[in-house]
Structure formats: C-alpha cells, structure tokens
Design an enzyme around this catalytic site. Structure first.
Site, PDB file in Angstrom:
ATOM      1  N   GLU A 196       0.825  -1.214   0.000  1.00 38.53           N
ATOM      2  CA  GLU A 196       0.000   0.000   0.000  1.00 38.53           C
ATOM      3  C   GLU A 196       0.858   1.261   0.000  1.00 38.53           C
ATOM      4  O   GLU A 196       0.531   2.241  -0.670  1.00 38.53           O
ATOM      5  CB  GLU A 196      -0.947   0.002   1.206  1.00 38.53           C
ATOM      6  CG  GLU A 196      -2.077  -1.017   1.117  1.00 38.53           C
ATOM      7  CD  GLU A 196      -3.002  -0.777  -0.066  1.00 38.53           C
ATOM      8  OE1 GLU A 196      -3.052   0.348  -0.578  1.00 38.53           O
ATOM      9  OE2 GLU A 196      -3.668  -1.750  -0.490  1.00 38.53           O
ATOM     10  N   TYR A 246      -6.441   5.914   5.209  1.00 37.80           N
ATOM     11  CA  TYR A 246      -6.470   5.031   4.038  1.00 37.80           C
ATOM     12  C   TYR A 246      -5.664   3.749   4.313  1.00 37.80           C
ATOM     13  O   TYR A 246      -6.166   2.629   4.121  1.00 37.80           O
ATOM     14  CB  TYR A 246      -5.916   5.752   2.794  1.00 37.80           C
ATOM     15  CG  TYR A 246      -5.637   4.763   1.706  1.00 37.80           C
ATOM     16  CD1 TYR A 246      -6.663   4.301   0.897  1.00 37.80           C
ATOM     17  CD2 TYR A 246      -4.365   4.208   1.547  1.00 37.80           C
ATOM     18  CE1 TYR A 246      -6.434   3.328  -0.064  1.00 37.80           C
ATOM     19  CE2 TYR A 246      -4.126   3.233   0.599  1.00 37.80           C
ATOM     20  CZ  TYR A 246      -5.166   2.804  -0.208  1.00 37.80           C
ATOM     21  OH  TYR A 246      -4.936   1.824  -1.137  1.00 37.80           O
ATOM     22  N   ASP A 303      -9.083   6.388  -1.771  1.00 38.52           N
ATOM     23  CA  ASP A 303      -7.896   6.949  -2.424  1.00 38.52           C
ATOM     24  C   ASP A 303      -8.371   7.662  -3.683  1.00 38.52           C
ATOM     25  O   ASP A 303      -9.571   7.874  -3.876  1.00 38.52           O
ATOM     26  CB  ASP A 303      -6.864   5.850  -2.725  1.00 38.52           C
ATOM     27  CG  ASP A 303      -7.359   4.879  -3.796  1.00 38.52           C
ATOM     28  OD1 ASP A 303      -8.555   4.933  -4.174  1.00 38.52           O
ATOM     29  OD2 ASP A 303      -6.547   4.056  -4.268  1.00 38.52           O
TER      30      ASP A 303
END
Ligand code: SF4
Length: 367
Positions: free
Chosen positions: A46, A129, A147
């Site tokens: 990520e 996030y 996102d």
C-alpha cells in the site's frame, strides 16, 4: 442510448456491492500482494502504490520482501539499506516512514501486528487510508478506503459536485465507501473499488460499457462522466535548473549525503549539486560550491550531459560536468570518495543513479 439521471435506479449499496464483487471476481489482476494476508506485506504494497504505478511497484515489492521479509527484519535495517532498496521508486519519505513505522510496531506490538484501524492509526506515517486497507484485507475489518481511484468512482456513481479533497464532500465519500461494506468481505470490496477505478473508471475516457455499474451510474447516465470529480486545477510545473559535478580522484568519485531534513532527497547520496538560475551560471556555481562546501579547489571541464527528472510539480534539469581538481583539503564528514563498487551500494536518487551509470560506463578519469 443512455437513460436520464432521473430514471436511474436508486442507490442501493447492497446491490451495488454485489455487482462490484461479481465483476471483481472475474476481472481482478493477479497482483502479488493479492496472494497474501500478511499485514506487513500488505502494508508495504500500500505504501509503495501511493503515487506509483502498479507495473513499477511489482518488482520493488518482490525484492523488498526478499530483503526485509518481516516487520522485524525491516525494523533492524539501517536507513541506508532501506533507502537503497527503495532507490528509483521516488518519494523517499515513504521509505523512511515505513522504517519508522516498523520500529514502532516491533517496539509496541512485537511480532503480533495490530488488527484494528484505530491501532494502526497510532503507527507513525499511517493514515486512515492505509489503516483501512491493511486491516480490511488482512483481518476483514469493516474499514473503508478512499484513495484517488475510489474518490473518482464514487463521485461519478453518485454524480457528486464539489471538491472531493475538502469538506463536506471528503467526509461524504468516506461515508459512502463505508456503506458499500454492507455485504461480502470488506477487503475484497475495498480492492474491487480501487481496481474499478484503476482499470475501468479511469480519469480520461472511462470504459463505461465494461463497468458493472453502468446501469446505475448517474454521471454516465447524464453523459458527464469526465465532469467528475471536480478537482481543482493542478499547479503549473516549476522548472528547476541544477549544476552537478562529477569529481574524480583516481578511480574514485565524490559523493555527498544530503542532510536528514533536506527538502529534496533527504539522507540520500548525490554528486555535488547546486541550484542555479540559468545554465550559463553552472560552471562558476560548481567551482564555488566545491570550494565553499567541500574544501576542494577545481574547475569544470567537459559536459557529461543533461539529465531530466520530474518529481511532484518540479521539472528538474541537471547540467552535469566532469571537474578537475587543483587542490584539496579535508573533505566534509558527509562527503566521501567512492569506488565503483561502493557507488552501487549507496542510495542515490534515480537521476543521480543515471549519472553514476553513465560515469561508470565511460570509465572516465579526470585527474
Ligand atoms: Fe465510472 Fe462509467 Fe462506471 Fe460510472 S459507469 S462508475 S463513469 S466507468
């Protein structure tokens, strides 16, 4: 023929999620981080994927996990090793944040990584996030993600006007993303949403005919998909001109480490570099820089080349010269003479790595 927005189906998160998941099961890309439930590996992926294309990340991700296979291995690494593994991926503050986060996790949680978004939010450098992505994918936590891809898809699906990066729309998007976690595995729903944005609902020319939501999407129904999201104009690119010196002594070349708090390329190793207003100032600026900053007296000789590099809104042009030394005093502590082998071991920003490769390939000596 498209229906009018007024005759579109009313939003029904459960139905929309079912359509989305059915599409995802058939069309998801077989990416390496989708083959694991290891929260550490998911966290690494990520962070790497922020501001970087999937195709670029794959190789880095695989090499990273070979080099730092666990959060403990990462926590024990030096910053130099971490930056070296990251070099070429750009936005190096991400690598430093991963290292800082790994050290925090090992200190506070040992080898048992936390399972809740709230606990991940305490990790340095982790925001909502990342906390949502890691815990939903690894542990099935019912935590949404928003996102750039998710923002675009939701703004279009519900035809939402306004700046999605600011309140109140920013909060509304988190609420809508959470509402979609009504059925199915939250990690799958989150990944499906991001996958839809990345491969179908793209910024330009979205492929609405291949979209599982084409019959429910308000922006598509109105023929206005590209109107959303209503993002502010990007700032114009800023041109930056730099002069850069390749100074050699025998078979060694001079590199200097940037300060930890440098605005650009912090903690990385660079050829001596100075910003100038225009290219004609380059050679004089380099002579001055070598003397004032490194205690070296020398002169610019031949131009090795012009190297270009873009980062965020900056368009950087480096004019690179080989420099001949006339006299040298003791080097500053953060500069050193490196052999070609040592050069390979240091963390250099991508553009300086290209300069190093060209110098290494040339076999040039200027002294
Ligand atoms: Fe995006 Fe088109 Fe799908 Fe709407 S129908 S979500 S605009 S790809």
């Amino acid at each position: 023929m498209t229906k009018s927005a007024a005759t579109r189906a009313r939003p029904s998160p459960a139905h929309e999620t079912e359509l989305l998941l059915a599409w995802y099961r058939r069309h998801q890309r077989p990416l390496p981080w989708r083959q694991t439930k290891d929260p550490y590996a998911i966290w690494v992926s990520e962070v790497m994927l922020q501001q970087t294309q999937v195709a670029t990340v794959i190789g880095y991700y695989q090499r990273w996990l070979e080099r730092f296979p666990t959060v403990t291995a990462l926590a024990q690494a030096s910053e130099d090793d971490v930056l070296h593994a990251w070099q070429g991926l750009g936005y190096y503050s991400r690598a430093r944040r991963l290292l800082e986060g790994a050290r925090y996790l090992v200190r506070e949680h040992r080898n048992e990584l936390p399972r809740t978004p709230a606990a991940w939010l305490d990790v340095p450098g982790v925001g909502r996030y990342t906390a949502g992505a890691v815990t939903s994918i690894a542990f099935g936590a019912k935590a949404p993600v928003v996102d750039g891809n998710v923002m675009r898809v939701l703004c279009r699906l519900y035809a939402l006007p306004g700046n999605p990066q600011k309140a109140p729309l920013a909060q509304e998007l988190w609420r809508l993303a959470e509402a979609l976690l009504v059925t199915g595995a939250p990690g799958d729903v989150n990944q499906a949403l991001m996958e839809l944005g990345a491969t179908v609902c793209q910024p330009k020319a979205p492929k609405c005919s291949s979209c599982p939501w084409s019959s429910r999407c308000r922006a598509h129904a109105a023929g206005e998909a590209e109107r959303y999201p209503e993002l502010p104009d990007r700032p114009k690119p800023t041109q930056v001109i730099m002069a850069c010196a390749v100074v050699t002594r025998g078979e060694r070349v001079l590199l200097a480490q940037q300060a930890e708090d440098a605005a650009r390329w912090a903690s990385m190793w660079l050829f001596p570099t100075v910003e100038v207003r225009a290219e004609p100032e380059a050679t004089a600026a380099l002579v001055r820089e070598l003397e004032e900053r490194y205690g070296l007296r020398g002169r610019a000789e031949t131009k090795l080349g012009v190297f270009k590099h873009s980062v965020t809104r900056y368009r950087i042009t480096l004019h690179v010269y080989t420099c001949r030394l006339d006299a040298a005093r003791r080097l500053r502590a953060n500069a050193r003479w490196c052999s070609r082998d040592e050069l390979r071991e240091l963390a250099l920003p991508a553009v300086h790595r290209r300069i190093a490769d060209q110098w290494s390939a040339s076999g040039a000596r200027s002294e």
